[in-house]
Design a protein around this motif. Sequence first.
Motif, PDB file in Angstrom:
ATOM      1  N   ARG A  86       0.832  -1.222   0.000  1.00 22.47           N
ATOM      2  CA  ARG A  86       0.000   0.000   0.000  1.00 22.47           C
ATOM      3  C   ARG A  86       0.856   1.257   0.000  1.00 22.47           C
ATOM      4  N   VAL A  87       1.935   1.217   0.756  1.00 22.64           N
ATOM      5  CA  VAL A  87       2.856   2.361   0.736  1.00 22.64           C
ATOM      6  C   VAL A  87       3.321   2.582  -0.705  1.00 22.64           C
ATOM      7  N   ALA A  88       3.681   1.470  -1.367  1.00 20.38           N
ATOM      8  CA  ALA A  88       4.163   1.578  -2.748  1.00 20.38           C
ATOM      9  C   ALA A  88       3.071   2.077  -3.690  1.00 20.38           C
ATOM     10  N   GLU A  89       1.842   1.587  -3.476  1.00 19.88           N
ATOM     11  CA  GLU A  89       0.696   2.050  -4.299  1.00 19.88           C
ATOM     12  C   GLU A  89       0.545   3.568  -4.209  1.00 19.88           C
ATOM     13  N   ILE A  90       0.674   4.064  -3.002  1.00 16.31           N
ATOM     14  CA  ILE A  90       0.515   5.507  -2.783  1.00 16.31           C
ATOM     15  C   ILE A  90       1.675   6.262  -3.431  1.00 16.31           C
ATOM     16  N   LEU A  91       2.859   5.712  -3.332  1.00 14.47           N
ATOM     17  CA  LEU A  91       4.000   6.354  -3.999  1.00 14.47           C
ATOM     18  C   LEU A  91       3.778   6.334  -5.515  1.00 14.47           C
ATOM     19  N   ARG A  92       3.202   5.230  -6.004  1.00 10.04           N
ATOM     20  CA  ARG A  92       2.912   5.152  -7.447  1.00 10.04           C
ATOM     21  C   ARG A  92       1.915   6.253  -7.838  1.00 10.04           C
TER      22      ARG A  92
END
Lengths: 300, 284
Positions: free
Chosen positions: A23-29
Amino acid sequence: MKIRVVAVQFKPRKGDVEHNLDRVAEILRQIVEDGVPADVVVFPETITSGYFLEGGVREAARTREQILEALVKRYLPFARPEPLDVVLGFYEVWHGKYYNSALYLTLSAQSESCRTVHTHRKFFLPTYGVFQEKRFVARGRNIEVFPTRFGPATVLICEDVWHSITGAIAALKGAEVFYVIAASPGRGFHGESVGNAMKWQQLLCNMAEEHGVWVVNASLVGFEGGKGFVGNSMVVNPFGQVVVSAPLMREAMITATIDTEEIAIARANAPLLADLEAGLADLLIEMQEIAAEQHARHRQ
Amino acid sequence: MEVIQAPERTHDAEELLRINAPLVTEWLVEFLRDEMIRRRGFYRAVVGLSGGVDSSVTAFLCARALGAENVWGIRMPYRTSSTESLEHAQLVIDQLGIHSRTIDITPAVDGYLQYEPDADGRRRGNVMARMRMIVLFDLSAKLNALPVGTGNKTERLFGYFTWHADDSPPINPLGDLFKTQVWQLARYLGVPEVIVSKPASADLIVGQTDEDDLGISYHLADQILYFLLRGYRVEQIEEMGYPREKILLVKARLESTHWKRHLPTTAMLSTTSINDYYLRPVDY
C-alpha cells in the motif's frame, strides 16, 4: 529552500507487513503517476503493521535494511527520475532488541542510490492507560538531527513530542523541519473535535512556534480492536499556524510546499530559540542539579 | 487592590458526562464500518430490538453505517414481555425502514424450564437472555450477518447483564458510553422520545425496572462511576456532595463484577499462558 511535502494517513492491515508495504508503494505510485508535487512523503507511526500488536511485535518487526529493500523493489518499476524521500514508522528489530522506529529514506530510480538517511527509535514509550509500549519494545536513546537533501531535519514519534524538551533538543541541534509521525487513539468526545486531536494540534503548533520550525505530521487512521486512530495529519508553519490538515478518521493525503526561508522570519519575530541558546549553560546546570537531586533522593 | 478569588472547585458531573453527539455518531458509524466490513467482511447486521433505548440507538447507528436495507431488527418476546416493548421496537423498525423478524422465544424457554419448574425469576431471566442470543446468532448465520451488541458502559460496569448472553456479540458500539450518554445520543439520532424517556427495563420480569433493581438512578450512578473510574476515593466523592451509601453501593457492584468483564479465568501453568504471556490484541 522549498520542500514539497506530502503526509499520508491510511489504515494498515493488522500485522500484514507485506500488504502494508504494497500500500505504501501504491501511494507512492499514485504520487509519481499523478504528478502529485512531492519531495518528501511522510507515513504514520507503525504503518507497516498497525500499532497495537502487543507480543505480535516479534512477528511484525523488520530490520531497516529489510524495509529499504522491500520498498526499493516495489518502487523501481514506476520510479521517477528525481529522488523521492520517504519517512515511515515501523516496528524494528535492531541489535537484538525491538523498537518502535522511524526511517527517513531516499528512493531513487537506481537501486544503488536508494539509501537510509536516518533511523529514529522512539525515545518516550507510553506505558499507561491503553498503551503498553515498554512491555514490548526498547527505548531509543537519542534525539538526533540529520542532514537531508533539503537541510537539517529531525524525526520524532508520537509521545516524543508530548515532552517539549525533545523539540527543544532537536531545534538546538539545528533541525529546521520536524517530521512527526503518530498513532493516536481517539479519546474525549465532549468538545468540538476529538479531545486528543485537539491536543495534537495544540502540541504541534506550540512546538513549531516556540522553535520557529516547520512541522509535518502524519497520523494513523482506522480502528484497531475498537480503538480508533484520529488521523487529522497536518503541516504547521514556523509561526505556529496550520497550513493544511487532513480529516479525522478517513484515509487521505495532504500536500504543502514549505519554505525554509520563513524560519528566519519567524525566529526574528520571536527569538525564543536564540534566547534558549543563550541560557543553555545555566539551564544545563539546573538540569544536572535536578538529576543529581533525584538520584540522591532514590538512595534515601 | 481588588482581590479576585478562584471559584470553589466544582465537579459538575452532568457537564463532564456531556458528549458531542454528532461527533460520537460519526465515530461509531466509522467504527461499525471498519469492524464489520473492512475487518470481518460483513455487510449486514442483526440487532435484538427490545424496544429499549440501547438497542434502538444501536439499530439507528447500524442503519447509518450499513444502510437500512442491511439491518435486521429481531424482536424476541417471551409470553410475559410487555406488549409495549414490541410496539416500541416496531416504532424503530418503521422509522428506519429496516427488516424485521419476530421470534417468540416462549416455547423454547418453556421447553427447557418444564424440567426446572422451580427456577426463580433470576434463572428464568438468564434462560431468556441466553435463548435470545441463540436466536440472534442463528439468524446471523442464516443472513450472513453479524450480531451487534447493545450493552452500555453503566450496565457493563455493574455486571448488569447475563454472562455469555447480552455481552456475546463480537462488536459493541455503545460499550464505552454511560447510560445517560446513550440517552443524549438517542435524542440526537431521533430515537422516538417515548423510548428515550421511559424507565429502563430488562423486561425479563413483569414490572421490573433497572433503577429498582440497581437501587440507584442512572443519572446518579453514572456520575459516581465517572469519579470512581478515575481513581477518586469514596471520601473525595462524598465531599463533592454524593450520598455515601450510594457511592458504596456503586463501588460494591463495580468491584464484585470484574470477572464478568473478562474471559474465563484459566489456571496458569507455563510462560506461554494465553492472555498472560501470549499477548495478542483481538484484531491481530
